[in-house]
Scaffold this motif. Sequence first.
Motif, PDB file in Angstrom:
ATOM      1  N   ASP A 247       0.835  -1.207   0.000  1.00 22.30           N
ATOM      2  CA  ASP A 247       0.000   0.000   0.000  1.00 22.30           C
ATOM      3  C   ASP A 247       0.869   1.257   0.000  1.00 22.30           C
ATOM      4  O   ASP A 247       0.574   2.229  -0.703  1.00 22.30           O
ATOM      5  N   LEU A 248       1.931   1.227   0.795  1.00 23.62           N
ATOM      6  CA  LEU A 248       2.787   2.406   0.888  1.00 23.62           C
ATOM      7  C   LEU A 248       3.589   2.610  -0.402  1.00 23.62           C
ATOM      8  O   LEU A 248       3.808   3.746  -0.830  1.00 23.62           O
ATOM      9  N   SER A 249       4.035   1.505  -1.050  1.00 22.24           N
ATOM     10  CA  SER A 249       4.840   1.631  -2.261  1.00 22.24           C
ATOM     11  C   SER A 249       4.065   2.298  -3.392  1.00 22.24           C
ATOM     12  O   SER A 249       4.667   2.914  -4.283  1.00 22.24           O
ATOM     13  N   ARG A 250       2.749   2.180  -3.390  1.00 24.47           N
ATOM     14  CA  ARG A 250       1.951   2.828  -4.432  1.00 24.47           C
ATOM     15  C   ARG A 250       1.888   4.339  -4.235  1.00 24.47           C
ATOM     16  O   ARG A 250       1.572   5.077  -5.167  1.00 24.47           O
ATOM     17  N   GLN A 251       2.163   4.794  -3.024  1.00 25.89           N
ATOM     18  CA  GLN A 251       2.086   6.227  -2.728  1.00 25.89           C
ATOM     19  C   GLN A 251       3.438   6.925  -2.840  1.00 25.89           C
ATOM     20  O   GLN A 251       3.487   8.126  -3.080  1.00 25.89           O
ATOM     21  N   ILE A 252       4.519   6.179  -2.644  1.00 26.85           N
ATOM     22  CA  ILE A 252       5.843   6.803  -2.689  1.00 26.85           C
ATOM     23  C   ILE A 252       6.181   7.128  -4.141  1.00 26.85           C
ATOM     24  O   ILE A 252       6.091   6.270  -5.007  1.00 26.85           O
ATOM     25  N   PRO A 253       6.589   8.369  -4.456  1.00 25.31           N
ATOM     26  CA  PRO A 253       6.961   8.724  -5.836  1.00 25.31           C
ATOM     27  C   PRO A 253       8.110   7.857  -6.342  1.00 25.31           C
ATOM     28  O   PRO A 253       8.958   7.396  -5.567  1.00 25.31           O
ATOM     29  N   ALA A 254       8.139   7.651  -7.643  1.00 29.01           N
ATOM     30  CA  ALA A 254       9.140   6.767  -8.244  1.00 29.01           C
ATOM     31  C   ALA A 254      10.556   7.323  -8.125  1.00 29.01           C
ATOM     32  O   ALA A 254      11.530   6.569  -8.196  1.00 29.01           O
ATOM     33  N   ASP A 255      10.715   8.640  -7.954  1.00 28.03           N
ATOM     34  CA  ASP A 255      12.060   9.206  -7.898  1.00 28.03           C
ATOM     35  C   ASP A 255      12.672   9.163  -6.504  1.00 28.03           C
ATOM     36  O   ASP A 255      13.784   9.652  -6.313  1.00 28.03           O
ATOM     37  N   ILE A 256      11.969   8.586  -5.527  1.00 29.52           N
ATOM     38  CA  ILE A 256      12.537   8.437  -4.188  1.00 29.52           C
ATOM     39  C   ILE A 256      13.150   7.035  -4.082  1.00 29.52           C
ATOM     40  O   ILE A 256      12.441   6.035  -4.166  1.00 29.52           O
ATOM     41  N   PRO A 257      14.480   6.914  -3.901  1.00 30.56           N
ATOM     42  CA  PRO A 257      15.131   5.599  -3.891  1.00 30.56           C
ATOM     43  C   PRO A 257      15.015   4.920  -2.525  1.00 30.56           C
ATOM     44  O   PRO A 257      15.970   4.858  -1.754  1.00 30.56           O
ATOM     45  N   TRP A 258      13.853   4.348  -2.219  1.00 30.63           N
ATOM     46  CA  TRP A 258      13.626   3.747  -0.906  1.00 30.63           C
ATOM     47  C   TRP A 258      13.845   2.237  -0.967  1.00 30.63           C
ATOM     48  O   TRP A 258      13.723   1.609  -2.019  1.00 30.63           O
ATOM     49  N   VAL A 259      14.193   1.672   0.190  1.00 24.99           N
ATOM     50  CA  VAL A 259      14.295   0.220   0.334  1.00 24.99           C
ATOM     51  C   VAL A 259      13.759  -0.159   1.710  1.00 24.99           C
ATOM     52  O   VAL A 259      13.812   0.638   2.657  1.00 24.99           O
ATOM     53  N   LEU A 260      13.240  -1.372   1.819  1.00 20.69           N
ATOM     54  CA  LEU A 260      12.890  -1.959   3.107  1.00 20.69           C
ATOM     55  C   LEU A 260      14.063  -2.838   3.506  1.00 20.69           C
ATOM     56  O   LEU A 260      14.316  -3.882   2.899  1.00 20.69           O
ATOM     57  N   ARG A 261      14.790  -2.402   4.515  1.00 17.43           N
ATOM     58  CA  ARG A 261      15.977  -3.126   4.957  1.00 17.43           C
ATOM     59  C   ARG A 261      15.574  -4.138   6.013  1.00 17.43           C
ATOM     60  O   ARG A 261      14.953  -3.778   7.022  1.00 17.43           O
ATOM     61  N   PRO A 301      11.247  -6.598  -5.669  1.00 19.92           N
ATOM     62  CA  PRO A 301      12.566  -7.012  -5.161  1.00 19.92           C
ATOM     63  C   PRO A 301      13.591  -5.880  -5.149  1.00 19.92           C
ATOM     64  O   PRO A 301      14.501  -5.888  -4.329  1.00 19.92           O
ATOM     65  N   GLN A 302      13.463  -4.901  -6.075  1.00 23.39           N
ATOM     66  CA  GLN A 302      14.440  -3.817  -6.102  1.00 23.39           C
ATOM     67  C   GLN A 302      14.336  -2.905  -4.881  1.00 23.39           C
ATOM     68  O   GLN A 302      15.206  -2.065  -4.659  1.00 23.39           O
ATOM     69  N   HIS A 303      13.253  -3.078  -4.110  1.00 21.55           N
ATOM     70  CA  HIS A 303      13.086  -2.284  -2.882  1.00 21.55           C
ATOM     71  C   HIS A 303      13.307  -3.119  -1.625  1.00 21.55           C
ATOM     72  O   HIS A 303      12.860  -2.729  -0.536  1.00 21.55           O
ATOM     73  N   LEU A 304      13.973  -4.249  -1.737  1.00 22.91           N
ATOM     74  CA  LEU A 304      14.248  -5.118  -0.598  1.00 22.91           C
ATOM     75  C   LEU A 304      15.757  -5.249  -0.412  1.00 22.91           C
ATOM     76  O   LEU A 304      16.514  -5.356  -1.389  1.00 22.91           O
ATOM     77  N   LEU A 305      16.197  -5.248   0.855  1.00 19.97           N
ATOM     78  CA  LEU A 305      17.616  -5.340   1.177  1.00 19.97           C
ATOM     79  C   LEU A 305      17.782  -6.258   2.380  1.00 19.97           C
ATOM     80  O   LEU A 305      17.109  -6.079   3.399  1.00 19.97           O
ATOM     81  N   ALA A 306      18.666  -7.247   2.269  1.00 20.68           N
ATOM     82  CA  ALA A 306      18.933  -8.182   3.360  1.00 20.68           C
ATOM     83  C   ALA A 306      20.284  -7.860   3.975  1.00 20.68           C
ATOM     84  O   ALA A 306      21.273  -7.670   3.271  1.00 20.68           O
ATOM     85  N   GLY A 307      20.310  -7.799   5.307  1.00 27.50           N
ATOM     86  CA  GLY A 307      21.554  -7.547   6.032  1.00 27.50           C
ATOM     87  C   GLY A 307      21.729  -8.550   7.146  1.00 27.50           C
ATOM     88  O   GLY A 307      20.763  -9.150   7.640  1.00 27.50           O
ATOM     89  N   ALA A 308      22.975  -8.783   7.572  1.00 26.85           N
ATOM     90  CA  ALA A 308      23.271  -9.759   8.615  1.00 26.85           C
ATOM     91  C   ALA A 308      24.276  -9.157   9.590  1.00 26.85           C
ATOM     92  O   ALA A 308      25.307  -8.636   9.172  1.00 26.85           O
ATOM     93  N   PHE A 309      23.964  -9.218  10.885  1.00 26.08           N
ATOM     94  CA  PHE A 309      24.844  -8.671  11.917  1.00 26.08           C
ATOM     95  C   PHE A 309      25.340  -9.733  12.899  1.00 26.08           C
ATOM     96  O   PHE A 309      26.149  -9.421  13.760  1.00 26.08           O
TER      97      PHE A 309
END
Length: 337
Positions: A247-261, A301-309
């Motif tokens: 729902d949120l991704s449909r509202q965020i403008p395309a020129d904002i480079p966001w990711v869900l980390r 997938p281009q808005h997804l980021l996997a990290g490991a600590f």
Amino acid sequence: MASLRARRDRSLNVWPGYVDALATLLLAVVFLLTIFVVGQFFLSQEITGRDSVLTRLNRQIADLTDLLALERSTRKAQEASASSLRNTLLGAEAVRDRFRLQAESGQGATAKQGEIDRQLAAERAGSARAATQIDLLNEQIAAMRRQLAALEDALAASENRDKESQARIADLGSRLNVALAQKVQELARYRSDFFGRLRQILGTRTDIRVVGDRFVLQSEVLFPAGSASLKPEAGPELDRIAGAILDLSRQIPADIPWVLRIDGHTDARPIASAQFPSNWSLSAARAIAVVQAMAAKGVPPQHLLAGAFGEFQPLDSGTTDEAYGRNRRIEMKLTER
């Protein structure tokens, strides 16, 4: 006891707003520092180019100066030679006049007069050649002076271009700062909306909580102990989170480079199995599993980021089972790429 817990939950809900504000301020400072570094890089490139041009021009000026000095010394030598020839000519004319007087009074002066005339003609020819060389040197000196003037004009033009480039860089930096600040503010607003929706969807569960600018899910909600395979009962939780993200991704403008980390964390107790030789491996596998599950539910997938600590970012430094349980977690954060 229940009323005391409810009051504690309400008091904890005050902090996310402050953390959001501090995170937004930190992001703005980081972006401004980034722009300053970029501006300094471009400015250093411009200054380096100008210095190379100035060095080349100064080298050419030095060469021309040396050549001019050499030509001046040659001209002085030619002038000295011409002066010597003139003096010789004057002496020959004096000798001729003397012999002419002697010829009028004696015999045999005719032959000497002819020799003197030939010497006088040779001296005159040498004097003419010296005068020609002097004229040529004068022309060369005038040409070098014109070349020096052209070099000075080119140097002044280069300095003017450098000033214009610095002004353009400053203007570009200011406009880029404004644009980045606007993007940071927009992303911060969408992050607040994302947190608000997840709070409504997930309710007041104790195993899902807010820590700073991240949502924290205990690993036991999604995974069995020591495993990176999602539990069947984790599906509904991930469905709700994925729905909020979509729902949120449909509202965020395309020129904002966001990711869900999505970051994986473990407790400090070591693991050494054939599948997971270290806590890093386990935390990475769990983060990747959540990312894959989100992508399967339609999150781009281009808005997804996997990290490991691994175990290196604990929330609780204790060694009790409760502290270990708090540190085994999956964190989700909406941020910029």
